[in-house]
Design a protein around this motif. Sequence first.
Motif, mmCIF file in Angstrom:
data_model
loop_
_atom_site.group_PDB
_atom_site.id
_atom_site.type_symbol
_atom_site.label_atom_id
_atom_site.label_comp_id
_atom_site.label_asym_id
_atom_site.label_seq_id
_atom_site.Cartn_x
_atom_site.Cartn_y
_atom_site.Cartn_z
ATOM 1 N N PHE A 1 5.780 8.726 29.910
ATOM 2 C CA PHE A 1 6.440 9.245 28.725
ATOM 3 C C PHE A 1 5.429 9.337 27.591
ATOM 4 C CE2 PHE A 1 9.505 7.334 31.453
ATOM 5 C CZ PHE A 1 10.495 8.307 31.508
ATOM 6 N N ASP A 2 5.268 10.521 27.072
ATOM 7 C CA ASP A 2 4.366 10.777 25.959
ATOM 8 C C ASP A 2 4.968 10.142 24.703
ATOM 9 O OD1 ASP A 2 2.765 11.772 23.942
ATOM 10 O OD2 ASP A 2 2.991 13.880 24.528
ATOM 11 N N SER A 3 4.321 9.123 24.191
ATOM 12 C CA SER A 3 4.831 8.420 23.011
ATOM 13 C C SER A 3 4.574 9.161 21.706
ATOM 14 C CB SER A 3 4.191 7.025 22.905
ATOM 15 O OG SER A 3 4.649 6.200 23.941
ATOM 16 N N ARG B 1 8.436 -2.312 44.230
ATOM 17 C CA ARG B 1 9.623 -1.451 44.299
ATOM 18 C C ARG B 1 10.321 -1.259 42.950
ATOM 19 N NH1 ARG B 1 12.522 -3.231 49.923
ATOM 20 N NH2 ARG B 1 10.898 -2.378 51.266
ATOM 21 N N ALA B 2 9.891 -2.002 41.957
ATOM 22 C CA ALA B 2 10.494 -1.849 40.624
ATOM 23 C C ALA B 2 10.132 -0.476 40.062
ATOM 24 C CB ALA B 2 9.997 -2.944 39.689
ATOM 25 N N ARG B 3 11.017 0.054 39.276
ATOM 26 C CA ARG B 3 10.745 1.341 38.628
ATOM 27 C C ARG B 3 9.656 1.134 37.576
ATOM 28 N NH1 ARG B 3 14.006 4.249 33.958
ATOM 29 N NH2 ARG B 3 12.988 6.277 34.057
ATOM 30 N N LEU B 4 8.654 1.997 37.594
ATOM 31 C CA LEU B 4 7.586 1.947 36.618
ATOM 32 C C LEU B 4 7.901 2.912 35.480
ATOM 33 C CD1 LEU B 4 4.755 0.757 35.986
ATOM 34 C CD2 LEU B 4 3.789 2.757 37.154
ATOM 35 N N VAL B 5 7.800 2.421 34.254
ATOM 36 C CA VAL B 5 7.984 3.234 33.053
ATOM 37 C C VAL B 5 6.715 3.065 32.229
ATOM 38 C CG1 VAL B 5 9.333 3.578 30.950
ATOM 39 C CG2 VAL B 5 10.484 2.874 33.064
ATOM 40 N N TRP B 6 5.958 4.139 32.063
ATOM 41 C CA TRP B 6 4.665 4.057 31.378
ATOM 42 C C TRP B 6 4.744 4.842 30.076
ATOM 43 C CZ3 TRP B 6 0.057 2.501 34.368
ATOM 44 C CH2 TRP B 6 -1.090 2.388 33.560
ATOM 45 N N LEU B 7 4.563 4.135 28.973
ATOM 46 C CA LEU B 7 4.526 4.783 27.664
ATOM 47 C C LEU B 7 3.080 5.059 27.294
ATOM 48 C CD1 LEU B 7 7.072 2.564 25.693
ATOM 49 C CD2 LEU B 7 7.503 4.711 26.907
ATOM 50 N N GLY B 8 2.777 6.308 27.020
ATOM 51 C CA GLY B 8 1.430 6.668 26.609
ATOM 52 C C GLY B 8 1.128 6.161 25.215
ATOM 53 N N PRO B 9 -0.123 6.283 24.798
ATOM 54 C CA PRO B 9 -0.492 5.797 23.471
ATOM 55 C C PRO B 9 0.223 6.587 22.373
ATOM 56 C CG PRO B 9 -2.349 6.928 24.510
ATOM 57 C CD PRO B 9 -1.259 6.852 25.526
ATOM 58 N N PRO B 10 0.508 5.926 21.267
ATOM 59 C CA PRO B 10 1.232 6.571 20.173
ATOM 60 C C PRO B 10 0.303 7.419 19.293
ATOM 61 C CG PRO B 10 0.694 4.349 19.551
ATOM 62 C CD PRO B 10 0.227 4.520 20.978
ATOM 63 N N THR B 11 0.900 8.046 18.297
ATOM 64 C CA THR B 11 0.088 8.727 17.295
ATOM 65 C C THR B 11 -0.619 7.677 16.448
ATOM 66 O OG1 THR B 11 1.906 8.742 15.702
ATOM 67 C CG2 THR B 11 1.654 10.699 17.101
ATOM 68 N N SER B 12 -1.635 8.120 15.756
ATOM 69 C CA SER B 12 -2.358 7.256 14.838
ATOM 70 C C SER B 12 -2.675 8.064 13.589
ATOM 71 C CB SER B 12 -3.652 6.761 15.477
ATOM 72 O OG SER B 12 -4.424 6.040 14.538
ATOM 73 N N GLN B 13 -2.709 7.405 12.467
ATOM 74 C CA GLN B 13 -3.100 8.061 11.230
ATOM 75 C C GLN B 13 -4.616 8.040 11.041
ATOM 76 O OE1 GLN B 13 -0.577 5.953 8.408
ATOM 77 N NE2 GLN B 13 0.904 7.628 8.498
ATOM 78 N N VAL B 14 -5.328 7.429 11.985
ATOM 79 C CA VAL B 14 -6.789 7.413 11.978
ATOM 80 C C VAL B 14 -7.231 8.556 12.899
ATOM 81 C CG1 VAL B 14 -8.853 6.056 12.508
ATOM 82 C CG2 VAL B 14 -6.790 4.917 11.609
#
Length: 191
Positions: A127-129, A90-103
């Motif tokens: 959430f799009d990181s 029942r907890a709220r789920l907050v999903w951060l997507g993968p970040p940018t990379s310089q590679v």
Amino acid sequence: MSTVRRILVGDSHASGLAAAAARAGAPFVASQAFSGQRTSTIAESGWVGAAMSSQGTRHIDEVWVVSSGNDRAPDNLEPPVRSLQQQAGRARLVWLGPPTSQVPLVDDQHLGTTEKLGRLLPRDVFFDSRPMTRSGHAADGVHFTHAGYDAWWSAAEQEAWLAKRTPLFVGVGLGVAGLVAVAIAVLQAQK
């Protein structure tokens, strides 16, 4: 900004974000980083379910996931995503997507994974990181400096807070500034 009790699980970025949250005065009650691991391994570990039980399920408000940076385009993300949703209960789920990379190769993988997660998870959960992580990279080009993680954490916490209060406006291209303006208008209208 936080009196919310939350836990964090994820790939190697979970360590940096947990430290950034603590520096910002919003520490997680528990966190676990599975460096170099894919989302399926993180889900199969059962860590979220175990952490929820050890903390007392009623006492955890949010489960934050920062994962998928090690996933590849052919990976089927639906089973691990559903498993982590179930473990969060029942907890709220907050999903951060993968970040940018310089590679470049890694950045392309992260973009593909972000697109997949965006189709699997609701806009007030995922959430799009990438817009949050355009700068602040460490020397390896994949991870971040303390300042980079601090900026990512600050932006992520604001996006999640606003999404919780204004879910209709999440993902409509307003960005943080636009969402802040909408949130202010909503709060003023409630007075």
